[in-house]
Design a protein around this motif. Structure first.
Motif, PDB file in Angstrom:
ATOM      1  N   VAL A 134      58.163  62.525  12.978  1.00 29.30           N
ATOM      2  CA  VAL A 134      56.654  62.954  13.600  1.00 29.30           C
ATOM      3  C   VAL A 134      56.395  64.795  13.211  1.00 29.30           C
ATOM      4  N   VAL A 135      55.188  64.703  12.501  1.00 26.07           N
ATOM      5  CA  VAL A 135      54.420  65.127  13.086  1.00 26.07           C
ATOM      6  C   VAL A 135      53.057  65.482  13.365  1.00 26.07           C
ATOM      7  N   ALA A 136      52.725  66.353  14.588  1.00 24.95           N
ATOM      8  CA  ALA A 136      51.481  66.776  15.465  1.00 24.95           C
ATOM      9  C   ALA A 136      51.246  67.248  14.767  1.00 24.95           C
ATOM     10  N   VAL A 137      49.597  66.671  15.066  1.00 28.94           N
ATOM     11  CA  VAL A 137      48.741  66.478  14.319  1.00 28.94           C
ATOM     12  C   VAL A 137      47.020  67.457  15.108  1.00 28.94           C
ATOM     13  N   ARG A 138      46.390  68.388  15.086  1.00 31.85           N
ATOM     14  CA  ARG A 138      45.964  68.543  15.926  1.00 31.85           C
ATOM     15  C   ARG A 138      43.737  68.656  15.212  1.00 31.85           C
ATOM     16  N   SER A 139      43.495  68.030  16.171  1.00 27.46           N
ATOM     17  CA  SER A 139      41.901  67.210  14.866  1.00 27.46           C
ATOM     18  C   SER A 139      41.274  68.198  15.436  1.00 27.46           C
ATOM     19  N   SER A 140      41.296  69.400  15.199  1.00 22.33           N
ATOM     20  CA  SER A 140      40.521  69.698  14.957  1.00 22.33           C
ATOM     21  C   SER A 140      40.633  70.438  13.264  1.00 22.33           C
ATOM     22  N   LEU A 141      39.507  70.822  12.065  1.00 22.38           N
ATOM     23  CA  LEU A 141      40.091  71.691  10.999  1.00 22.38           C
ATOM     24  C   LEU A 141      39.769  73.159  11.532  1.00 22.38           C
ATOM     25  N   SER A 142      40.733  73.497  12.243  1.00 13.77           N
ATOM     26  CA  SER A 142      40.824  74.811  12.645  1.00 13.77           C
ATOM     27  C   SER A 142      41.523  75.517  11.975  1.00 13.77           C
ATOM     28  N   LEU A 143      42.367  75.166  10.602  1.00 18.56           N
ATOM     29  CA  LEU A 143      42.661  76.143   9.603  1.00 18.56           C
ATOM     30  C   LEU A 143      43.869  76.968  10.579  1.00 18.56           C
ATOM     31  N   GLN A 144      44.403  76.291  11.920  1.00 17.77           N
ATOM     32  CA  GLN A 144      45.682  76.645  11.946  1.00 17.77           C
ATOM     33  C   GLN A 144      46.926  76.633  10.953  1.00 17.77           C
ATOM     34  N   SER A 145      47.569  77.837  11.171  1.00 15.90           N
ATOM     35  CA  SER A 145      48.977  77.494  10.445  1.00 15.90           C
ATOM     36  C   SER A 145      49.778  76.677  11.389  1.00 15.90           C
ATOM     37  N   ALA A 146      51.129  76.093  10.401  1.00 17.61           N
ATOM     38  CA  ALA A 146      51.298  74.912  10.721  1.00 17.61           C
ATOM     39  C   ALA A 146      52.604  76.291  11.650  1.00 17.61           C
ATOM     40  N   HIS A 147      52.703  75.083  13.164  1.00 16.10           N
ATOM     41  CA  HIS A 147      54.292  75.718  13.791  1.00 16.10           C
ATOM     42  C   HIS A 147      54.587  74.425  14.282  1.00 16.10           C
ATOM     43  N   THR A 178      61.253  68.459  24.174  1.00 14.49           N
ATOM     44  CA  THR A 178      61.434  68.642  21.961  1.00 14.49           C
ATOM     45  C   THR A 178      60.725  69.133  21.800  1.00 14.49           C
ATOM     46  N   LEU A 179      61.505  69.729  20.666  1.00 11.99           N
ATOM     47  CA  LEU A 179      61.020  70.618  19.274  1.00 11.99           C
ATOM     48  C   LEU A 179      60.278  69.457  18.563  1.00 11.99           C
ATOM     49  N   VAL A 180      58.679  70.243  18.249  1.00  9.97           N
ATOM     50  CA  VAL A 180      57.308  68.886  17.776  1.00  9.97           C
ATOM     51  C   VAL A 180      56.885  69.847  16.495  1.00  9.97           C
ATOM     52  N   PRO A 181      56.924  69.722  15.293  1.00 11.79           N
ATOM     53  CA  PRO A 181      56.471  70.649  14.500  1.00 11.79           C
ATOM     54  C   PRO A 181      54.488  70.269  14.494  1.00 11.79           C
ATOM     55  N   VAL A 182      54.128  70.766  14.074  1.00 10.25           N
ATOM     56  CA  VAL A 182      52.272  70.808  14.380  1.00 10.25           C
ATOM     57  C   VAL A 182      51.109  71.812  13.374  1.00 10.25           C
ATOM     58  N   ILE A 183      50.514  70.436  12.714  1.00  8.97           N
ATOM     59  CA  ILE A 183      49.519  71.505  11.868  1.00  8.97           C
ATOM     60  C   ILE A 183      48.150  70.874  12.591  1.00  8.97           C
ATOM     61  N   SER A 184      47.547  71.947  11.573  1.00  9.15           N
ATOM     62  CA  SER A 184      45.439  70.850  11.587  1.00  9.15           C
ATOM     63  C   SER A 184      45.230  70.407  10.861  1.00  9.15           C
ATOM     64  N   LEU A 185      43.832  69.444  10.899  1.00  6.53           N
ATOM     65  CA  LEU A 185      44.109  68.486  10.643  1.00  6.53           C
ATOM     66  C   LEU A 185      43.929  68.846   9.227  1.00  6.53           C
ATOM     67  N   ASP A 186      43.235  69.935   8.937  1.00  9.67           N
ATOM     68  CA  ASP A 186      42.696  70.425   7.074  1.00  9.67           C
ATOM     69  C   ASP A 186      44.090  70.806   6.349  1.00  9.67           C
ATOM     70  N   LYS A 187      45.404  70.804   6.989  1.00  9.28           N
ATOM     71  CA  LYS A 187      46.073  70.562   6.368  1.00  9.28           C
ATOM     72  C   LYS A 187      47.220  69.092   6.415  1.00  9.28           C
ATOM     73  N   LEU A 188      46.741  67.741   7.058  1.00 12.41           N
ATOM     74  CA  LEU A 188      46.721  66.834   6.897  1.00 12.41           C
ATOM     75  C   LEU A 188      46.780  66.982   5.092  1.00 12.41           C
ATOM     76  N   ALA A 189      48.079  65.845   3.913  1.00 12.50           N
ATOM     77  CA  ALA A 189      47.547  65.682   3.017  1.00 12.50           C
ATOM     78  C   ALA A 189      48.512  64.685   2.376  1.00 12.50           C
ATOM     79  N   ASP A 190      49.183  64.046   3.353  1.00 17.42           N
ATOM     80  CA  ASP A 190      49.967  62.667   2.586  1.00 17.42           C
ATOM     81  C   ASP A 190      49.337  61.397   3.132  1.00 17.42           C
TER      82      ASP A 190
END
Length: 311
Positions: free
Chosen positions: A29-42, A57-69
């Motif tokens: 699972v990866v949680a994705v922030r829906s804003s195009l925030s350019l936020q670093s993965a954490h 629970t520890l959950v990996p988080v990226i921002s929408l602009d980083k989504l590429a799968d």
């Protein structure tokens, strides 16, 4: 399919708890922030409270602009106001995986249909989650949430439901998701317009008979438009549903009131105002005066709050 990554787009009161539930089941699972925030993965620590149980629970988080799968499974739990941006991003990366919309309201799938995605499923949520503080959520399932096919293959749909099924936010397959969407939207008209304007929690309708009288009037207006749309629902069924939800979530603030209190945009455009637009398209505008007025009042309250935040 269990090895596929589940991208939960929308890091809020539904998205983060769902990400935690699935992570604890061993899903990728990866949680994705829906804003195009350019936020670093954490990584975020998500705390969920359910009855007397507290889980972290520890959950990996990226921002929408980083989504590429392009082959992941995409679960949309953001506010429906972000759907056009999300659909555009998924189209840009050539996403081929199924899209599961976990939002209430009418026409929430429209942005994804317009962009031609092949496998689209949607869920009608019967699940309350209240943010206690940052990344800390109080969870209360009401009942199993119906999930059905908007478009796509039955085999892929069944595989996807099995991947997302969990013991807290349970899913119930249905062949008529449109009727479920209408039924829940009508209940949402009651909760998401009256509770914010009365500044009351969800329990107001089983505690106060006068509030339920107002709810009955809104239900009657909604049913006129639902029937014009070819969806046949019964007043008593929805009335009982409102009372059931009110009792089950007594003391919990409806999402729209949480949004207004936090100075955020609401989803009123997909609830009251969506029904008002449909009524207008059928020549029934004069039949839904309360739905439209209350929707406009909540929208005005939202806009005034946003101006105060900016100021």
């Amino acid at each position: 399919m269990n090895e596929q990554t589940v991208y939960i787009i929308g890091c809020g009161a539904i998205g983060f708890p769902l990400a935690a539930f699935l992570t604890n089941m061993g899903r990728n699972v990866v949680a994705v922030r829906s804003s195009l925030s350019l936020q670093s993965a954490h990584t975020s620590l998500i705390t969920t409270h359910q009855k007397d149980a507290i889980t972290q629970t520890l959950v990996p988080v990226i921002s929408l602009d980083k989504l590429a799968d392009t082959a992941g499974v995409y679960v949309i739990t953001s506010k429906s106001t972000a759907n056009h941006d999300i659909a555009e991003r998924l189209k840009t990366i050539g996403a081929s995986g199924p899209i599961i919309i976990m939002q209430n309201g009418l026409d929430v799938e429209a942005a994804f249909i317009e962009r031609g995605f092949e496998d689209i499923y949607r869920t009608v949520l019967y699940f309350t989650s209240e943010t206690k503080e940052n990344h800390n959520y109080s969870i209360k399932p009401v009942k199993a949430s119906p999930i059905g096919i908007v478009r796509g293959s039955l085999e892929r749909f069944n595989d996807t439901v099995s991947l997302l099924q969990n013991s807290t936010l349970t899913l119930d397959r249905t062949d008529n998701i449109a009727a479920h969407a209408w039924q829940k939207t009508i209940a949402n008209v009651v909760f998401n317009s009256l509770c914010p304007l009365l500044n009351q929690d969800n329990g107001i309708f089983h505690r106060e008979s006068k509030a339920m009288v107002l709810a009955d009037e809104l239900i009657r207006e909604c049913l006129i438009v639902a029937h014009a749309s070819g969806v046949n629902l019964e007043h008593e069924v929805i009335r009982n549903q409102v009372l059931s939800i009110s009792k089950a979530s007594d003391g919990i603030l409806i999402s729209t009131l949480q949004d207004l209190n936090a100075g955020r945009r609401t989803e009123m455009d997909y609830i009251n105002l969506a029904i008002a637009r449909k009524a207008n398209s059928y020549g029934l505008s004069s039949s839904v005066p309360r739905i439209n007025l209350l929707g406009q009042l909540v929208l005005l309250k939202e806009q005034l709050g946003l101006r105060q935040e900016i100021g």
